[in-house]
Design an enzyme around this catalytic site. Structure first.
Site, mmCIF file in Angstrom:
data_model
loop_
_atom_site.group_PDB
_atom_site.id
_atom_site.type_symbol
_atom_site.label_atom_id
_atom_site.label_comp_id
_atom_site.label_asym_id
_atom_site.label_seq_id
_atom_site.Cartn_x
_atom_site.Cartn_y
_atom_site.Cartn_z
ATOM 1 N N SER A 80 0.894 -1.233 -0.003
ATOM 2 C CA SER A 80 0.023 -0.079 -0.058
ATOM 3 C C SER A 80 0.741 1.214 -0.102
ATOM 4 O O SER A 80 2.032 1.115 0.317
ATOM 5 C CB SER A 80 -0.988 -0.149 1.244
ATOM 6 O OG SER A 80 -0.240 0.185 2.371
ATOM 7 N N CYS A 81 0.162 2.137 -0.391
ATOM 8 C CA CYS A 81 1.022 3.563 -0.564
ATOM 9 C C CYS A 81 -0.249 4.595 -0.103
ATOM 10 O O CYS A 81 -1.098 4.241 0.258
ATOM 11 C CB CYS A 81 1.625 4.125 -1.717
ATOM 12 S SG CYS A 81 0.738 3.773 -3.300
ATOM 13 N N LEU A 82 0.274 5.868 -0.740
ATOM 14 C CA LEU A 82 -0.960 6.866 -0.372
ATOM 15 C C LEU A 82 -1.894 6.741 -1.619
ATOM 16 O O LEU A 82 -3.040 6.894 -1.174
ATOM 17 C CB LEU A 82 -0.085 8.111 -0.659
ATOM 18 C CG LEU A 82 -0.970 9.365 0.182
ATOM 19 C CD1 LEU A 82 -1.506 9.259 1.434
ATOM 20 C CD2 LEU A 82 -0.369 10.634 -0.077
ATOM 21 N N GLY A 84 -1.743 4.427 -4.617
ATOM 22 C CA GLY A 84 -1.982 3.498 -5.586
ATOM 23 C C GLY A 84 -0.676 3.177 -6.350
ATOM 24 O O GLY A 84 -0.514 2.182 -7.090
ATOM 25 N N SER A 87 2.152 1.463 -4.884
ATOM 26 C CA SER A 87 1.967 -0.016 -4.498
ATOM 27 C C SER A 87 2.020 -0.785 -5.948
ATOM 28 O O SER A 87 2.437 -1.916 -5.617
ATOM 29 C CB SER A 87 0.815 -0.152 -3.614
ATOM 30 O OG SER A 87 -0.228 0.553 -4.275
#
Length: 100
Positions: A80-82, A84, A87
């Site tokens: 996950s990231c902020l 997408g 990720s």
């Protein structure tokens, strides 16, 4: 299961349900983002720029650095990231290293 080249998105509830199983949740945001926005519970922070190196570490070294058991190539991993984008890159990196 995951098909090559496919990057499934998870809803918050799907992720919550998955985390009840043995899935490694890797947050690929930068450390300053974790400091500013907070850590996702039960996730390990490995910034995207460190990921390729991290996934090729000696398992003992990985455990020492990230305080987490290194995933086997067949273990379920969620990135996950902020927004997408990172990720998806993380997923590509992991798959190119032989993770399924």
């Amino acid at each position: 299961s995951l098909c090559a080249g496919e990057a499934p998105s998870l809803s918050y509830q799907e992720l919550k349900d998955l985390k009840k199983t043995k899935v490694l949740h890797v947050d690929v945001r930068e450390r300053w983002e974790i400091d500013k926005f907070g850590q996702i519970p039960a996730s390990v922070n490995i910034p995207l720029g460190e990921l390729v190196e991290a996934l090729q570490m000696d398992p003992m070294e990985f455990k020492e650095k990230y305080n987490q058991k290194m995933p086997a190539k067949s273990d379920p991993v969620v990135f996950s990231c902020l927004a997408g984008k990172r990720s998806k890159q993380a997923l590509s990196f992991a798959m190119s290293l032989g993770f399924s």
